[in-house]
Design an enzyme around this catalytic site. Structure first.
Site, PDB file in Angstrom:
ATOM      1  N   LYS A  68     -11.305   5.871  -6.612  1.00  0.00           N
ATOM      2  CA  LYS A  68     -10.408   6.652  -7.475  1.00  0.00           C
ATOM      3  C   LYS A  68     -10.440   6.143  -8.913  1.00  0.00           C
ATOM      4  O   LYS A  68     -10.522   6.917  -9.864  1.00  0.00           O
ATOM      5  CB  LYS A  68      -8.973   6.591  -6.940  1.00  0.00           C
ATOM      6  CG  LYS A  68      -8.767   7.195  -5.574  1.00  0.00           C
ATOM      7  CD  LYS A  68      -7.307   7.221  -5.181  1.00  0.00           C
ATOM      8  CE  LYS A  68      -6.689   5.857  -5.031  1.00  0.00           C
ATOM      9  NZ  LYS A  68      -7.286   5.073  -3.924  1.00  0.00           N
ATOM     10  N   ARG A 108       1.873   8.217  -3.545  1.00  0.00           N
ATOM     11  CA  ARG A 108       1.313   7.771  -2.275  1.00  0.00           C
ATOM     12  C   ARG A 108       2.184   8.163  -1.085  1.00  0.00           C
ATOM     13  O   ARG A 108       1.786   7.966   0.052  1.00  0.00           O
ATOM     14  CB  ARG A 108       1.128   6.249  -2.284  1.00  0.00           C
ATOM     15  CG  ARG A 108      -0.036   5.801  -3.160  1.00  0.00           C
ATOM     16  CD  ARG A 108      -0.325   4.338  -2.957  1.00  0.00           C
ATOM     17  NE  ARG A 108      -1.533   3.920  -3.674  1.00  0.00           N
ATOM     18  CZ  ARG A 108      -2.028   2.699  -3.634  1.00  0.00           C
ATOM     19  NH1 ARG A 108      -1.426   1.770  -2.906  1.00  0.00           N
ATOM     20  NH2 ARG A 108      -3.116   2.391  -4.304  1.00  0.00           N
ATOM     21  N   ARG A 157     -16.476  -5.747  -3.026  1.00  0.00           N
ATOM     22  CA  ARG A 157     -15.951  -5.769  -4.391  1.00  0.00           C
ATOM     23  C   ARG A 157     -15.877  -7.188  -4.946  1.00  0.00           C
ATOM     24  O   ARG A 157     -15.468  -8.116  -4.256  1.00  0.00           O
ATOM     25  CB  ARG A 157     -14.560  -5.122  -4.444  1.00  0.00           C
ATOM     26  CG  ARG A 157     -14.600  -3.636  -4.208  1.00  0.00           C
ATOM     27  CD  ARG A 157     -13.307  -2.948  -4.551  1.00  0.00           C
ATOM     28  NE  ARG A 157     -12.183  -3.337  -3.695  1.00  0.00           N
ATOM     29  CZ  ARG A 157     -11.053  -2.643  -3.615  1.00  0.00           C
ATOM     30  NH1 ARG A 157     -10.894  -1.553  -4.341  1.00  0.00           N
ATOM     31  NH2 ARG A 157     -10.080  -3.040  -2.824  1.00  0.00           N
ATOM     32  N   ARG A 173     -11.166 -10.354  -4.598  1.00  0.00           N
ATOM     33  CA  ARG A 173      -9.733 -10.126  -4.586  1.00  0.00           C
ATOM     34  C   ARG A 173      -9.130 -10.690  -3.295  1.00  0.00           C
ATOM     35  O   ARG A 173      -9.715 -10.574  -2.222  1.00  0.00           O
ATOM     36  CB  ARG A 173      -9.420  -8.628  -4.687  1.00  0.00           C
ATOM     37  CG  ARG A 173      -9.478  -8.105  -6.099  1.00  0.00           C
ATOM     38  CD  ARG A 173      -9.364  -6.614  -6.195  1.00  0.00           C
ATOM     39  NE  ARG A 173      -8.407  -6.012  -5.261  1.00  0.00           N
ATOM     40  CZ  ARG A 173      -8.097  -4.705  -5.279  1.00  0.00           C
ATOM     41  NH1 ARG A 173      -8.664  -3.911  -6.161  1.00  0.00           N
ATOM     42  NH2 ARG A 173      -7.243  -4.223  -4.417  1.00  0.00           N
ATOM     43  N   ARG A 195      -4.550  -1.705   5.292  1.00  0.00           N
ATOM     44  CA  ARG A 195      -4.280  -0.776   4.193  1.00  0.00           C
ATOM     45  C   ARG A 195      -4.720   0.634   4.552  1.00  0.00           C
ATOM     46  O   ARG A 195      -4.042   1.614   4.234  1.00  0.00           O
ATOM     47  CB  ARG A 195      -5.008  -1.255   2.926  1.00  0.00           C
ATOM     48  CG  ARG A 195      -4.335  -2.447   2.275  1.00  0.00           C
ATOM     49  CD  ARG A 195      -5.250  -3.161   1.312  1.00  0.00           C
ATOM     50  NE  ARG A 195      -5.732  -2.303   0.249  1.00  0.00           N
ATOM     51  CZ  ARG A 195      -6.809  -2.562  -0.489  1.00  0.00           C
ATOM     52  NH1 ARG A 195      -7.521  -3.642  -0.242  1.00  0.00           N
ATOM     53  NH2 ARG A 195      -7.170  -1.756  -1.440  1.00  0.00           N
TER      54      ARG A 195
END
Length: 270
Positions: free
Chosen positions: A49, A126, A160, A204, A215
């Site tokens: 996104k 959300r 990531r 992260r 998640r």
């Protein structure tokens, strides 16, 4: 109880772009700069996104507001809210509506003070409650729902990396998968850092397999209904990512009927 200040309500009520025109017109660059679009990006964590919202933000000349970035700014501030957020984020839990809306309110107030027009939201709403609050104060023109198969999503999240020095975002995962039909191929090459960032990459804290899966589970339970909310209102554009950024970006622009002169120049020079 959440209270929206007058300044925030004024910001959210800026005149919306005609929805049909967003699909019927070509949007040349730089004439498109400053368009008063009011768009939302939906999609599972890690779908991209932020990447596509940021590109459209630059192309259309409107601010890209990512609630995830607002949360990370708070986490790095070491303020009173940071400690509370650390526990929530590290467990992969969804941050409360009250916290998200408060952070977003302050960001919108700051944008209004700088004369910003329009927005592309990333990470909000959300929940149905957030969508209803948003519906009460503005007319969203378009909701772009990015979709990607779950095994690719997990691989992307685990790949990531961020440069601890410059803050650049990269991805070391090379995704090469066959489709359910056994013939269609999905290929997403890694987004590798330049040499001077290679030794400074960090992961992260919430990009572990257990947290990523949690998640995704929470997303399907709480955020999926938001898709139906906008689908019923005729504002949802479903977009299945076909591959990496170059391929997906071009097809997304086609779906939005947006013309990018810079991309055409790059293609001609290749």
């Amino acid at each position: 109880m959440v209270v929206w200040t007058r300044a925030v309500v004024r910001t959210w009520r800026c005149r919306p772009t005609n929805f049909s025109r967003a699909f019927s017109e070509k949007l040349p660059t730089p004439e498109a700069k400053g368009r008063n679009v009011q768009w939302v990006f939906l999609g599972c964590p890690g779908v991209g996104k932020g990447t596509y919202a940021a590109r459209l933000s630059k192309l259309l000349g409107v601010p890209h507001i990512a609630t995830g970035d607002l949360v990370r700014q708070q986490l790095s501030s070491h303020g009173p809210l940071a400690l509370k957020l650390v526990d929530i984020v590290s467990q992969g839990q969804l941050i409360s509506d009250e916290i998200v809306i408060d952070l977003l309110s302050k960001r919108l107030e700051a944008g209004e003070a700088k004369g910003e027009i329009g927005f592309i939201l990333d990470g909000f709403p959300r929940t149905i409650r957030q969508a209803e609050i948003l519906e009460g104060v503005t007319d969203i023109d378009l909701v772009i729902n990015l979709k990607l198969r779950e095994d690719a999503l997990i691989a992307k999240c685990l790949g990531r990396r961020t440069c601890s020095e410059c803050g650049g975002n990269y991805n070391v995962a090379c995704i090469d998968m066959k489709g359910d039909d056994g013939e269609t191929r999905m290929y997403m090459p890694p987004l590798l850092p330049p040499p001077h960032c290679e030794t400074k990459l960090i992961t992260r804290s919430d990009d572990t397999e257990n947290v990523v899966k949690e998640r995704l589970r929470i997303y399907h339970e709480t955020s999926k209904p938001v898709e139906d909310f906008y689908r019923k209102r005729g504002k949802l554009l479903e977009f299945d990512l076909p591959g990496g950024i170059p391929e997906s970006w071009q097809k997304l622009l086609q779906a939005l009927n947006i013309y990018d002169d810079d991309e055409d120049k790059k293609s001609a020079a290749a």
